[in-house]
Design a protein around this motif. Structure first.
Motif, PDB file in Angstrom:
ATOM      1  N   LYS A 292       9.665 -12.384  19.373  1.00  0.00           N
ATOM      2  CA  LYS A 292       9.476 -13.603  19.622  1.00  0.00           C
ATOM      3  C   LYS A 292       8.706 -14.591  18.640  1.00  0.00           C
ATOM      4  O   LYS A 292       7.713 -13.593  17.991  1.00  0.00           O
ATOM      5  N   ALA A 293       8.967 -15.580  17.434  1.00  0.00           N
ATOM      6  CA  ALA A 293       8.855 -15.836  16.152  1.00  0.00           C
ATOM      7  C   ALA A 293       7.454 -16.294  16.074  1.00  0.00           C
ATOM      8  O   ALA A 293       6.304 -16.275  15.570  1.00  0.00           O
ATOM      9  N   PHE A 294       6.518 -16.671  17.889  1.00  0.00           N
ATOM     10  CA  PHE A 294       5.025 -16.612  18.000  1.00  0.00           C
ATOM     11  C   PHE A 294       4.306 -15.417  17.580  1.00  0.00           C
ATOM     12  O   PHE A 294       3.082 -15.563  17.207  1.00  0.00           O
ATOM     13  N   TYR A 295       5.066 -14.107  17.605  1.00  0.00           N
ATOM     14  CA  TYR A 295       4.258 -13.036  16.767  1.00  0.00           C
ATOM     15  C   TYR A 295       4.020 -12.670  15.248  1.00  0.00           C
ATOM     16  O   TYR A 295       4.020 -11.702  15.123  1.00  0.00           O
ATOM     17  N   LEU A 296       5.400 -13.261  14.651  1.00  0.00           N
ATOM     18  CA  LEU A 296       5.541 -12.934  13.586  1.00  0.00           C
ATOM     19  C   LEU A 296       4.516 -12.669  12.225  1.00  0.00           C
ATOM     20  O   LEU A 296       4.063 -11.839  11.426  1.00  0.00           O
ATOM     21  N   PRO A 297       3.440 -14.087  12.802  1.00  0.00           N
ATOM     22  CA  PRO A 297       2.916 -13.705  11.411  1.00  0.00           C
ATOM     23  C   PRO A 297       1.832 -12.458  12.055  1.00  0.00           C
ATOM     24  O   PRO A 297       1.859 -12.142  10.975  1.00  0.00           O
ATOM     25  N   TRP A 298       1.432 -11.888  12.685  1.00  0.00           N
ATOM     26  CA  TRP A 298       0.460 -10.719  13.347  1.00  0.00           C
ATOM     27  C   TRP A 298       1.941 -10.179  13.196  1.00  0.00           C
ATOM     28  O   TRP A 298       0.662  -8.259  12.224  1.00  0.00           O
ATOM     29  N   ALA A 299       2.782  -9.858  12.899  1.00  0.00           N
ATOM     30  CA  ALA A 299       3.388  -8.934  12.619  1.00  0.00           C
ATOM     31  C   ALA A 299       3.445  -8.358  10.953  1.00  0.00           C
ATOM     32  O   ALA A 299       3.593  -6.972  10.160  1.00  0.00           O
ATOM     33  N   MET A 300       3.601  -9.329  10.339  1.00  0.00           N
ATOM     34  CA  MET A 300       3.283  -9.674   8.654  1.00  0.00           C
ATOM     35  C   MET A 300       2.293  -9.499   8.436  1.00  0.00           C
ATOM     36  O   MET A 300       2.223  -8.174   7.267  1.00  0.00           O
ATOM     37  N   LEU A 301       1.075  -9.563   8.969  1.00  0.00           N
ATOM     38  CA  LEU A 301      -0.531  -8.755   9.083  1.00  0.00           C
ATOM     39  C   LEU A 301       0.152  -7.298   9.213  1.00  0.00           C
ATOM     40  O   LEU A 301      -0.740  -6.431   8.109  1.00  0.00           O
ATOM     41  N   ALA A 302       0.452  -7.099  10.345  1.00  0.00           N
ATOM     42  CA  ALA A 302       0.885  -5.840  10.693  1.00  0.00           C
ATOM     43  C   ALA A 302       1.483  -4.788   9.000  1.00  0.00           C
ATOM     44  O   ALA A 302       0.761  -3.983   8.501  1.00  0.00           O
ATOM     45  N   LEU A 303       2.633  -5.394   8.742  1.00  0.00           N
ATOM     46  CA  LEU A 303       2.826  -4.948   7.756  1.00  0.00           C
ATOM     47  C   LEU A 303       2.244  -5.082   6.010  1.00  0.00           C
ATOM     48  O   LEU A 303       2.548  -4.080   5.717  1.00  0.00           O
ATOM     49  N   ASP A 304       1.777  -6.222   5.899  1.00  0.00           N
ATOM     50  CA  ASP A 304       0.404  -6.048   5.095  1.00  0.00           C
ATOM     51  C   ASP A 304      -0.452  -5.000   5.023  1.00  0.00           C
ATOM     52  O   ASP A 304      -0.763  -3.575   3.601  1.00  0.00           O
ATOM     53  N   VAL A 305      -0.829  -3.972   5.852  1.00  0.00           N
ATOM     54  CA  VAL A 305      -1.635  -3.373   6.397  1.00  0.00           C
ATOM     55  C   VAL A 305      -0.883  -1.657   5.899  1.00  0.00           C
ATOM     56  O   VAL A 305      -1.644  -1.409   5.011  1.00  0.00           O
ATOM     57  N   ILE A 306       0.035  -1.876   6.574  1.00  0.00           N
ATOM     58  CA  ILE A 306       0.757  -0.784   6.252  1.00  0.00           C
ATOM     59  C   ILE A 306       1.109  -0.532   4.701  1.00  0.00           C
ATOM     60  O   ILE A 306       0.924   0.988   4.505  1.00  0.00           O
ATOM     61  N   PHE A 307       1.601  -1.646   3.544  1.00  0.00           N
ATOM     62  CA  PHE A 307       1.911  -1.573   2.535  1.00  0.00           C
ATOM     63  C   PHE A 307       0.484  -1.192   1.825  1.00  0.00           C
ATOM     64  O   PHE A 307       0.827  -1.407   0.361  1.00  0.00           O
ATOM     65  N   GLY A 308      -0.084  -2.101   2.329  1.00  0.00           N
ATOM     66  CA  GLY A 308      -1.438  -1.619   1.446  1.00  0.00           C
ATOM     67  C   GLY A 308      -2.059  -3.006   0.932  1.00  0.00           C
ATOM     68  O   GLY A 308      -2.664  -2.898  -0.375  1.00  0.00           O
ATOM     69  N   SER A 309      -1.537  -3.684   0.916  1.00  0.00           N
ATOM     70  CA  SER A 309      -1.283  -5.488   0.764  1.00  0.00           C
ATOM     71  C   SER A 309      -2.874  -6.071   1.048  1.00  0.00           C
ATOM     72  O   SER A 309      -3.561  -6.111   2.444  1.00  0.00           O
ATOM     73  N   PRO A 310      -3.723  -6.908  -0.421  1.00  0.00           N
ATOM     74  CA  PRO A 310      -4.982  -7.878   0.703  1.00  0.00           C
ATOM     75  C   PRO A 310      -4.549  -8.262   1.929  1.00  0.00           C
ATOM     76  O   PRO A 310      -3.477  -9.116   2.007  1.00  0.00           O
TER      77      PRO A 310
END
Length: 254
Positions: free
Chosen positions: A150-168
């Motif tokens: 659900k879109a409600f969880y999208l910001p946290w999924a994007m945050l997790a992807l930043d962790v994976i890709f090493g972004s701040p």
């Protein structure tokens, strides 16, 4: 299928202006037309030498040309447009005020040493994403064609992807904080019986009216507003005529 020029012309005014300025800022930097340190948010120069333009210009740089820059620009084009054409339809002044309030909130957060950064544009874009996820909380999104949520969880999924890709992570977290602060004060708190204490100032309404920025449209986004429960927020369904949710597959593969 509309041409790129027709698509650009159809964009709502605030999102179009912000996305265009961000793109031109990166283009100008790439061509060496200015130095990044001249537009960065450097608090010492703001307070000691009164270089107040830095309080504004730092929001227009999303990074050099890269995949991350492209993703942030697409986020503006997707989430900013859907917000301005949906919940903020015919409320251009309110949308502009949301952006201004978000910028002020991020500037206040940047005073904290561990949150300090030279450019807050990414945080402002992430704020748009967070507010979109609350307004369209029931929309179905698909990441890489592998994970549906659900879109409600999208910001946290994007945050997790930043962790994976090493972004701040700090810019994203600041955007979430600013977005939740706005959403709480304008939606959750009033739903719980409180008063909207950050209503759009008259000055902003007059500015939009004088600049003729109102976005006329006959399109209407189907709305399923939840009432009576404060913390479920407002809900909108995307592509309701087809029953299909919004997919991020092309978004991430671009």
């Amino acid at each position: 299928m509309s041409s790129p020029a027709e698509f650009y012309k159809s964009l709502p005014p605030i999102t179009k202006a912000y996305g265009t300025i961000c793109l031109m800022t990166t283009v100008a930097s790439h061509l060496g037309l200015y130095r990044l340190e001249n537009i960065a948010l450097i608090h010492e120069l703001v307070f000691s030498e009164f270089q107040v333009w830095r309080l504004l210009t730092n929001f227009f740089f999303l990074g050099n040309f890269s995949m991350n820059f492209g993703i942030r620009l697409l986020m503006i084009a997707r989430y900013g447009v859907q917000l301005e054409q949906g919940p903020f339809q015919r409320r251009t002044a309110d949308f502009l005020w949301m952006m201004i309030f978000g910028a002020i909130s991020l500037l206040a957060l940047s005073i904290v040493p561990i949150l300090r950064g030279a450019f807050l544009g990414i945080s402002l874009v992430f704020m748009l994403l967070y507010i979109w996820s609350r307004e369209f909380s029931n929309a179905q999104v698909n990441i890489y064609g592998l994970v549906a949520l659900k879109a409600f969880y999208l910001p946290w999924a994007m945050l997790a992807l930043d962790v994976i890709f090493g972004s701040p992570l700090v810019p994203d977290l600041m955007g979430i904080i600013a977005g939740h602060l706005y959403y709480f004060l304008t939606v959750l708190h009033p739903l719980a019986g409180g008063r909207n204490i950050i209503s759009t100032p008259r000055l902003v309404h007059k500015l939009v009216a004088r600049a003729r920025l109102e976005y006329p449209t006959n399109a209407r986004v189907p709305q399923e507003r939840t009432t009576g429960v404060a913390f479920t927020g407002r809900s909108y369904r995307l592509n309701s005529s087809t029953g299909r949710g919004f997919s991020l597959r092309r978004f991430w593969s671009s």
